[in-house]
Scaffold this motif. Structure first.
Motif, PDB file in Angstrom:
ATOM      1  N   PHE A   1      11.570   0.542  14.460  1.00  0.00           N
ATOM      2  CA  PHE A   1      13.023   0.642  14.416  1.00  0.00           C
ATOM      3  C   PHE A   1      13.562  -0.354  13.399  1.00  0.00           C
ATOM      4  O   PHE A   1      13.139  -1.518  13.369  1.00  0.00           O
ATOM      5  N   VAL A   2      14.497   0.100  12.577  1.00  0.00           N
ATOM      6  CA  VAL A   2      15.187  -0.770  11.620  1.00  0.00           C
ATOM      7  C   VAL A   2      16.680  -0.595  11.835  1.00  0.00           C
ATOM      8  O   VAL A   2      17.183   0.537  11.795  1.00  0.00           O
ATOM      9  N   THR A   3      17.390  -1.686  12.100  1.00  0.00           N
ATOM     10  CA  THR A   3      18.844  -1.578  12.240  1.00  0.00           C
ATOM     11  C   THR A   3      19.468  -1.431  10.860  1.00  0.00           C
ATOM     12  O   THR A   3      19.110  -2.124   9.914  1.00  0.00           O
ATOM     13  N   ARG A   4      20.417  -0.502  10.786  1.00  0.00           N
ATOM     14  CA  ARG A   4      21.042  -0.140   9.515  1.00  0.00           C
ATOM     15  C   ARG A   4      22.553  -0.282   9.626  1.00  0.00           C
ATOM     16  O   ARG A   4      23.113  -0.450  10.707  1.00  0.00           O
ATOM     17  N   GLY A   5      23.231  -0.160   8.485  1.00  0.00           N
ATOM     18  CA  GLY A   5      24.679  -0.198   8.488  1.00  0.00           C
ATOM     19  C   GLY A   5      25.299   0.926   9.285  1.00  0.00           C
ATOM     20  O   GLY A   5      26.412   0.802   9.800  1.00  0.00           O
ATOM     21  N   ASN A   6      24.566   2.045   9.430  1.00  0.00           N
ATOM     22  CA  ASN A   6      25.099   3.200  10.172  1.00  0.00           C
ATOM     23  C   ASN A   6      24.379   3.430  11.496  1.00  0.00           C
ATOM     24  O   ASN A   6      24.453   4.512  12.067  1.00  0.00           O
ATOM     25  N   GLY A   7      23.640   2.429  11.997  1.00  0.00           N
ATOM     26  CA  GLY A   7      22.974   2.594  13.288  1.00  0.00           C
ATOM     27  C   GLY A   7      21.547   2.106  13.279  1.00  0.00           C
ATOM     28  O   GLY A   7      21.255   1.020  12.795  1.00  0.00           O
ATOM     29  N   VAL A   8      20.633   2.955  13.778  1.00  0.00           N
ATOM     30  CA  VAL A   8      19.228   2.569  13.913  1.00  0.00           C
ATOM     31  C   VAL A   8      18.341   3.655  13.313  1.00  0.00           C
ATOM     32  O   VAL A   8      18.446   4.834  13.658  1.00  0.00           O
ATOM     33  N   PHE A   9      17.450   3.242  12.425  1.00  0.00           N
ATOM     34  CA  PHE A   9      16.444   4.105  11.802  1.00  0.00           C
ATOM     35  C   PHE A   9      15.166   4.056  12.626  1.00  0.00           C
ATOM     36  O   PHE A   9      14.802   3.003  13.165  1.00  0.00           O
ATOM     37  N   LYS A  10      14.450   5.189  12.727  1.00  0.00           N
ATOM     38  CA  LYS A  10      13.181   5.245  13.454  1.00  0.00           C
ATOM     39  C   LYS A  10      12.102   5.868  12.587  1.00  0.00           C
ATOM     40  O   LYS A  10      12.329   6.875  11.913  1.00  0.00           O
ATOM     41  N   LEU A  11      10.915   5.240  12.614  1.00  0.00           N
ATOM     42  CA  LEU A  11       9.744   5.799  11.958  1.00  0.00           C
ATOM     43  C   LEU A  11       8.624   5.894  12.979  1.00  0.00           C
ATOM     44  O   LEU A  11       8.264   4.896  13.618  1.00  0.00           O
ATOM     45  N   ASP A  12       8.048   7.095  13.144  1.00  0.00           N
ATOM     46  CA  ASP A  12       6.882   7.286  14.000  1.00  0.00           C
ATOM     47  C   ASP A  12       5.651   6.868  13.190  1.00  0.00           C
ATOM     48  O   ASP A  12       5.305   7.508  12.194  1.00  0.00           O
ATOM     49  N   LEU A  13       5.002   5.794  13.622  1.00  0.00           N
ATOM     50  CA  LEU A  13       3.878   5.252  12.861  1.00  0.00           C
ATOM     51  C   LEU A  13       2.641   6.132  12.950  1.00  0.00           C
ATOM     52  O   LEU A  13       1.731   6.011  12.121  1.00  0.00           O
ATOM     53  N   ASN A  14       2.584   7.025  13.923  1.00  0.00           N
ATOM     54  CA  ASN A  14       1.454   7.942  14.044  1.00  0.00           C
ATOM     55  C   ASN A  14       1.596   9.144  13.116  1.00  0.00           C
ATOM     56  O   ASN A  14       0.681   9.494  12.377  1.00  0.00           O
ATOM     57  N   SER A  15       2.770   9.779  13.162  1.00  0.00           N
ATOM     58  CA  SER A  15       2.979  11.021  12.415  1.00  0.00           C
ATOM     59  C   SER A  15       3.640  10.814  11.057  1.00  0.00           C
ATOM     60  O   SER A  15       3.554  11.676  10.187  1.00  0.00           O
ATOM     61  N   GLY A  16       4.314   9.681  10.894  1.00  0.00           N
ATOM     62  CA  GLY A  16       5.067   9.454   9.670  1.00  0.00           C
ATOM     63  C   GLY A  16       6.441  10.095   9.670  1.00  0.00           C
ATOM     64  O   GLY A  16       7.186   9.981   8.682  1.00  0.00           O
ATOM     65  N   LEU A  17       6.822  10.762  10.762  1.00  0.00           N
ATOM     66  CA  LEU A  17       8.133  11.398  10.839  1.00  0.00           C
ATOM     67  C   LEU A  17       9.224  10.347  10.980  1.00  0.00           C
ATOM     68  O   LEU A  17       9.072   9.348  11.704  1.00  0.00           O
ATOM     69  N   MET A  18      10.343  10.593  10.303  1.00  0.00           N
ATOM     70  CA  MET A  18      11.456   9.653  10.297  1.00  0.00           C
ATOM     71  C   MET A  18      12.712  10.284  10.856  1.00  0.00           C
ATOM     72  O   MET A  18      12.926  11.484  10.707  1.00  0.00           O
TER      73      MET A  18
ATOM     74  N   VAL B   1       0.817  -1.220   0.000  1.00  0.00           N
ATOM     75  CA  VAL B   1       0.000   0.000   0.000  1.00  0.00           C
ATOM     76  C   VAL B   1       0.850   1.269   0.000  1.00  0.00           C
ATOM     77  O   VAL B   1       0.334   2.356  -0.256  1.00  0.00           O
ATOM     78  N   ASP B   2       2.142   1.138   0.284  1.00  0.00           N
ATOM     79  CA  ASP B   2       2.990   2.329   0.322  1.00  0.00           C
ATOM     80  C   ASP B   2       4.452   1.899   0.218  1.00  0.00           C
ATOM     81  O   ASP B   2       4.799   0.746   0.510  1.00  0.00           O
ATOM     82  N   ARG B   3       5.277   2.833  -0.204  1.00  0.00           N
ATOM     83  CA  ARG B   3       6.734   2.653  -0.249  1.00  0.00           C
ATOM     84  C   ARG B   3       7.351   3.901   0.386  1.00  0.00           C
ATOM     85  O   ARG B   3       7.177   5.001  -0.128  1.00  0.00           O
ATOM     86  N   ILE B   4       8.053   3.714   1.489  1.00  0.00           N
ATOM     87  CA  ILE B   4       8.622   4.831   2.239  1.00  0.00           C
ATOM     88  C   ILE B   4      10.127   4.898   1.981  1.00  0.00           C
ATOM     89  O   ILE B   4      10.859   3.956   2.307  1.00  0.00           O
ATOM     90  N   PRO B   5      10.636   5.966   1.390  1.00  0.00           N
ATOM     91  CA  PRO B   5      12.068   6.055   1.072  1.00  0.00           C
ATOM     92  C   PRO B   5      12.930   6.057   2.336  1.00  0.00           C
ATOM     93  O   PRO B   5      12.574   6.653   3.361  1.00  0.00           O
ATOM     94  N   MET B   6      14.076   5.395   2.234  1.00  0.00           N
ATOM     95  CA  MET B   6      15.086   5.417   3.282  1.00  0.00           C
ATOM     96  C   MET B   6      16.414   5.822   2.653  1.00  0.00           C
ATOM     97  O   MET B   6      16.570   5.791   1.425  1.00  0.00           O
ATOM     98  N   THR B   7      17.371   6.182   3.481  1.00  0.00           N
ATOM     99  CA  THR B   7      18.687   6.538   2.976  1.00  0.00           C
ATOM    100  C   THR B   7      19.415   5.300   2.470  1.00  0.00           C
ATOM    101  O   THR B   7      19.071   4.165   2.820  1.00  0.00           O
ATOM    102  N   ASP B   8      20.439   5.526   1.650  1.00  0.00           N
ATOM    103  CA  ASP B   8      21.201   4.423   1.073  1.00  0.00           C
ATOM    104  C   ASP B   8      21.907   3.612   2.156  1.00  0.00           C
ATOM    105  O   ASP B   8      22.212   4.124   3.245  1.00  0.00           O
ATOM    106  N   GLY B   9      22.187   2.361   1.827  1.00  0.00           N
ATOM    107  CA  GLY B   9      22.937   1.519   2.743  1.00  0.00           C
ATOM    108  C   GLY B   9      22.181   0.264   3.140  1.00  0.00           C
ATOM    109  O   GLY B   9      21.018   0.064   2.787  1.00  0.00           O
ATOM    110  N   TRP B  10      22.870  -0.590   3.877  1.00  0.00           N
ATOM    111  CA  TRP B  10      22.352  -1.897   4.246  1.00  0.00           C
ATOM    112  C   TRP B  10      21.416  -1.803   5.445  1.00  0.00           C
ATOM    113  O   TRP B  10      21.351  -0.793   6.129  1.00  0.00           O
ATOM    114  N   TRP B  11      20.696  -2.897   5.687  1.00  0.00           N
ATOM    115  CA  TRP B  11      19.797  -2.982   6.832  1.00  0.00           C
ATOM    116  C   TRP B  11      19.802  -4.417   7.352  1.00  0.00           C
ATOM    117  O   TRP B  11      20.285  -5.334   6.694  1.00  0.00           O
TER     118      TRP B  11
END
Length: 324
Positions: free
Chosen positions: A40-57, A17-27
């Motif tokens: 939370f998604v673990t990435r090659g450079n640390g941890v990514f966060k997405l607020d599921l209520n607001s959509g803020l990343m 239903v959607d595709r949310i862009p992320m920065t380049d690199g591994w996960w």
């Protein structure tokens, strides 16, 4: 016998239903904080966060190297991420811009971690067979266990047993949390490179996915192999929804999401397979809505090391929901 027509009628109809862009690199692995509705998604450079209520990343909520996994701690305000790049684990607050509370230095790089509730300890699975055990309240390591092998994903039954996949022997290692002793090494026949692991509490079974197109179902007390279920190739995660008793397995090589239903201890059946995207191998489910979040990308040709890297500008989160 379940007919194809009955299986189709039972299918929840998961679709993108959607595709949310992320920065380049591994996960690597993903997890959801249900208290604050955060992904939370673990990435090659640390941890990514997405607020599921607001959509803020926040593309680098917790800086680090080679993130492998994140788990939530009881109380809902703290989490621990394992970072293989510098052999460490980071405890952080989930609700105040990711304040780092403590950094644990580990002897071995860890690929997964699990909170064991009877002892109230976090178990960190080292890549070369050592398990480090930490007290999240005192913020100190309380011991370690040598179990051997190449440790991958881990789970607990919440009643005093910890389970971890051993890639090297294609086995599940079962450990008594109180005595910190191995109580089982359960070989999975025909399995290659087991990675993702889930525990289905309603049936007291373990669900372990193997790289070579199969899911193994084992009794969590005896280790008896109850069933082998065909899935896609190159899967790395077993995502279990205890509310619906559905199992989701994204497979990287064929770009499929296999959806299974756990009807009984030896009765796990496929209810649908739907396309995702080649390279999609991990993810997390929102337990409140049933929405799936699956990191993915497009990939270029193999490099000199025999690996493939995500193409620039293609890393994203697939958002998938059921029709029913």
């Amino acid at each position: 016998m379940i007919t194809p027509a009955a299986q189709a009628a039972d299918a929840p109809g998961y679709h993108i239903v959607d595709r949310i862009p992320m920065t380049d690199g591994w996960w690597d692995y993903a997890n959801i904080d249900p208290v604050h509705n955060l992904l939370f998604v673990t990435r090659g450079n640390g941890v990514f966060k997405l607020d599921l209520n607001s959509g803020l990343m926040d593309q680098r909520f917790i800086p680090g190297s080679e993130g492998r996994g994140v788990i939530m701690l009881p109380g809902g305000d703290k989490a621990i991420a394992v970072l293989a790049g510098n052999s460490s684990a980071i405890m952080f607050n989930t609700d105040d811009e990711g304040k780092v509370l403590h950094k644990f230095s580990l002897v071995q790089q860890s690929d997964s971690e699990v909170y064991e509730p009877t002892g109230k300890q976090v178990w960190l699975m080292g890549g070369h067979g050592q398990i480090a055990i930490i007290d999240p309240v005192k913020m100190e390591q309380t011991g370690s266990i040598e179990v051997g092998g190449e440790l991958e994903f881990s789970q607990t039954d919440g009643r005093g047993r910890v389970f971890v996949n051993d890639v090297e022997s294609a086995s599940i290692i079962a450990i008594d949390a109180r005595s910190r002793k191995v109580v089982g090494r359960w070989k999975m026949q025909g399995c290659e490179d087991p990675s993702g692991l889930a525990y289905a509490e309603q049936t007291d079974t373990l669900l372990s996915v193997c790289f070579n197109n199969m899911l193994k179902v084992l009794d969590a007390r005896s280790g008896k192999e109850l069933q082998t279920v065909a899935v896609g190739k190159g899967a790395d995660a077993v995502i279990y929804d205890k509310t619906t008793r559905r199992v989701f397995i994204p497979s990287a090589y064929d770009g499929l999401l296999t959806v299974l239903q756990v009807d009984g201890p030896g009765d796990v059946r496929m209810i649908e397979q739907v396309p995702t995207q080649v390279g999609t191998r991990t993810g997390a489910i929102d337990p409140k809505t049933g929405t799936l979040y699956l990191p993915t990308a497009r990939f270029g040709p193999f490099n000199k090391a025999g690996d493939v890297d995500p193409l620039p500008g293609t890393v994203q989160l697939l958002v998938m929901k059921p029709k029913s």
